[in-house]
Scaffold this active site. Structure first.
Site, PDB file in Angstrom:
ATOM      1  N   TYR A 192       0.862  -1.182   0.000  1.00  0.00           N
ATOM      2  CA  TYR A 192       0.000   0.000   0.000  1.00  0.00           C
ATOM      3  C   TYR A 192       0.898   1.231   0.000  1.00  0.00           C
ATOM      4  O   TYR A 192       1.802   1.354   0.823  1.00  0.00           O
ATOM      5  CB  TYR A 192      -0.938   0.032   1.224  1.00  0.00           C
ATOM      6  CG  TYR A 192      -2.031   1.070   1.039  1.00  0.00           C
ATOM      7  CD1 TYR A 192      -3.179   0.767   0.321  1.00  0.00           C
ATOM      8  CD2 TYR A 192      -1.882   2.366   1.510  1.00  0.00           C
ATOM      9  CE1 TYR A 192      -4.163   1.722   0.090  1.00  0.00           C
ATOM     10  CE2 TYR A 192      -2.861   3.334   1.285  1.00  0.00           C
ATOM     11  CZ  TYR A 192      -4.004   2.999   0.578  1.00  0.00           C
ATOM     12  OH  TYR A 192      -4.966   3.952   0.341  1.00  0.00           O
TER      13      TYR A 192
ATOM     14  N   ALA B  14      -1.127  13.058   0.956  1.00  0.00           N
ATOM     15  CA  ALA B  14      -0.856  12.125   2.050  1.00  0.00           C
ATOM     16  C   ALA B  14      -1.239  10.719   1.619  1.00  0.00           C
ATOM     17  O   ALA B  14      -0.526   9.759   1.839  1.00  0.00           O
ATOM     18  CB  ALA B  14      -1.630  12.525   3.291  1.00  0.00           C
ATOM     19  N   CYS B  15      -2.404  10.607   1.006  1.00  0.00           N
ATOM     20  CA  CYS B  15      -2.854   9.313   0.506  1.00  0.00           C
ATOM     21  C   CYS B  15      -3.320   9.506  -0.918  1.00  0.00           C
ATOM     22  O   CYS B  15      -4.067  10.422  -1.164  1.00  0.00           O
ATOM     23  CB  CYS B  15      -3.996   8.767   1.356  1.00  0.00           C
ATOM     24  SG  CYS B  15      -4.599   7.197   0.735  1.00  0.00           S
ATOM     25  N   PRO B  16      -2.942   8.705  -1.873  1.00  0.00           N
ATOM     26  CA  PRO B  16      -2.091   7.519  -1.719  1.00  0.00           C
ATOM     27  C   PRO B  16      -0.607   7.812  -1.569  1.00  0.00           C
ATOM     28  O   PRO B  16       0.146   6.900  -1.282  1.00  0.00           O
ATOM     29  CB  PRO B  16      -2.369   6.740  -3.006  1.00  0.00           C
ATOM     30  CG  PRO B  16      -2.830   7.734  -4.002  1.00  0.00           C
ATOM     31  CD  PRO B  16      -3.470   8.841  -3.235  1.00  0.00           C
ATOM     32  N   GLY B  17      -0.148   9.013  -1.718  1.00  0.00           N
ATOM     33  CA  GLY B  17       1.262   9.305  -1.462  1.00  0.00           C
ATOM     34  C   GLY B  17       1.996   9.788  -2.696  1.00  0.00           C
ATOM     35  O   GLY B  17       1.632   9.456  -3.811  1.00  0.00           O
TER      36      GLY B  17
END
Lengths: 394, 79
Positions: A192, B14-17
């Protein structure tokens, strides 16, 4: 005089935005080329559980009475002259424009991709393709089942691993786990991409014997040899393969063109969703290039912010994500973060899985009746702020 | 053939990065191209270093300026 609002796209973002505008003050027109609104997250369960539950509703049935719906694609948008031209030539003038056209998979970046989808299916495009995945996993009695992240961006960051977890559970429940390898390949340094969530899911992959390959940037699929080949020439052998397709942005012609990125996402302010350089035009959800995950919750929260801004309130996006993550065997988690806080390490639980399923069950009602659901979501988002959760789940 | 310089702004993700943005630029690049990525996520630095080591591309520069990381990468490892 009522303000004229044109919304292009009747999916999660567009429909929620339209339903949040008071019709005493706004004349709202939603246009969409499709008569249907799809609940896309359900493709996962069509693909890996063989679900037949209907996953679409007519857009018109989801909009409040008094909102105009035109079933037509938008051909072009002229931001400087405040005009939308529909396929067929009709022109709509607006005071405010909201683009909510989403994103769509592209099969042009990876060699052999389209043929592989025809054969094995995928779960980011259509119900038919998701049904093909179900057929593929049902006919695989031995060998390697591979899920490969083909490129970025794609809808729903947890979705590749959700497919992996559900496939692993499927093969185990059929008593085939000792004969079917489950392999997951990603271009990232870890399964992930966001590190804290990886710390939650990587141990589950190990525990369940799922193999994974990192730094694998898919270049092409050679199905005659049954191999997926990376850009550096590394080969992954498979017997059935599901590729997560990279997505691109809008196919509507937009002028000026410099608001678009090279992959056709629309650049906007990450706090207000104003399209770069325009105070009367907005982009929400997957169609935007703002630095946040492509997911329904983003579209939902941005729709609420834009609806408030149109009513004169200085509402701003926090960048909150809240992505439900099915971990198989009745377990789930959520990927929770915002612009100021990294992803929370929310441990797997049956409760989170139940919350995901409850959301799916109430989805249509939630879109249609924001006056009932907004306070409930507000309470939920407040109680689960990443800064608060980070103190609990260190 | 002239080299392209691809600039990627991954600040605030921050997400997914930010690593996902680098991967996206890499897919569309050819050998000889330069990719410049800006990111604010602290995980970006070790991720870029690991990515360079594993893929065999070339790291020309990795610097930090007031909370922003800037990585300059030359694409060399594509087959």
């Amino acid at each position: 005089m009522k303000k004229r609002v044109v919304v292009i796209g009747g999916g999660a973002g567009g429909a929620i935005l339209a339903n949040n505008l008071p019709l005493e003050d706004f004349e709202v027109t939603v246009v969409d080329r499709s008569p249907y609104h799809y609940y896309w997250p359900w493709l996962l369960y069509v693909a890996f559980r063989g679900s037949r539950r209907p996953m679409r509703r007519e857009i018109e049935s989801l909009l409040k009475p008094g909102i105009n719906f035109i079933q037509s694609g938008a051909q072009s948008v002229d931001l400087n002259n405040r005009k939308v031209v529909l396929e067929g030539g009709k022109t709509l003038d607006y005071d405010y424009l909201v683009i909510a056209t989403g994103s769509r998979p592209t099969y042009e970046q990876i060699g052999g991709h389209e043929k592989a989808v025809e054969k094995y299916g995928d779960y980011h495009s259509t119900v038919e393709n998701a049904e093909r995945v179900w057929k593929s996993i049902n006919s695989l009695k031995q060998g390697t089942f591979a899920v490969v992240v083909g490129g970025d961006p794609y809808r729903c960051p947890p979705s590749p691993l959700e497919g992996v977890f559900l496939a692993e559970e499927f093969f185990r429940s059929r008593g085939l786990r000792d004969r079917v390898r489950v392999v997951f390949a990603v271009p990232y340094p870890r399964p992930y991409p966001a590190e804290p969530m990886n710390e939650v899911v990587e141990p589950l992959l190990k525990e369940r014997g799922v193999e994974y390959i990192t730094f694998f940037t898919l270049d092409r699929i050679e199905d005659d040899r049954k191999v997926a080949v990376s850009m550096e020439g590394e080969e992954l052998k498979y017997d059935a393969l599901v590729v997560i397709p990279p997505h691109v942005g809008t196919d509507v012609k937009i002028s000026p063109e410099d608001v678009l990125t090279t992959d056709r996402f629309i650049q906007a302010d990450k706090y207000t969703n104003n399209i770069k350089g325009f105070d009367d035009a907005f982009v929400i959800g997957d169609a935007s290039a703002v630095p946040v995950a492509k997911t329904g919750v983003t579209a939902h929260l941005q729709a609420e912010v834009v609806a408030k801004r149109l009513q004169g309130e200085d509402a701003r996006n926090s960048g909150r994500t809240n992505c439900p993550f099915d971990l198989g065997y009745g377990l789930g988690t959520f990927v929770i973060s915002d612009y100021r806080n990294p992803v929370v390490k929310l441990p797997p639980s049956r409760f989170s899985h139940m919350a995901k399923m409850l959301f799916a069950a109430t989805y249509w009602d939630m879109v249609r009746y924001p006056e009932l659901w907004n306070p409930i979501f507000e309470a939920y988002f407040d109680a689960t702020e990443p800064a608060k959760l980070a103190r609990i789940y260190v | 053939m002239p080299e392209n310089r691809l600039k990627v702004d991954a600040r605030g993700i921050a997400c997914p990065g930010p690593i996902t943005e680098l991967v996206k630029a890499y897919r569309n690049a050819k050998n000889g191209d330069i990719i410049e990525v800006m990111a604010t996520d602290p995980g970006f630095k070790p991720d870029v270093e690991a990515w360079i080591k594993r893929t065999g591309n070339q790291l020309l520069e990795l610097r930090e300026e007031g909370g922003t990381y800037v990585a300059v990468i030359k694409v060399t490892a594509k087959k």
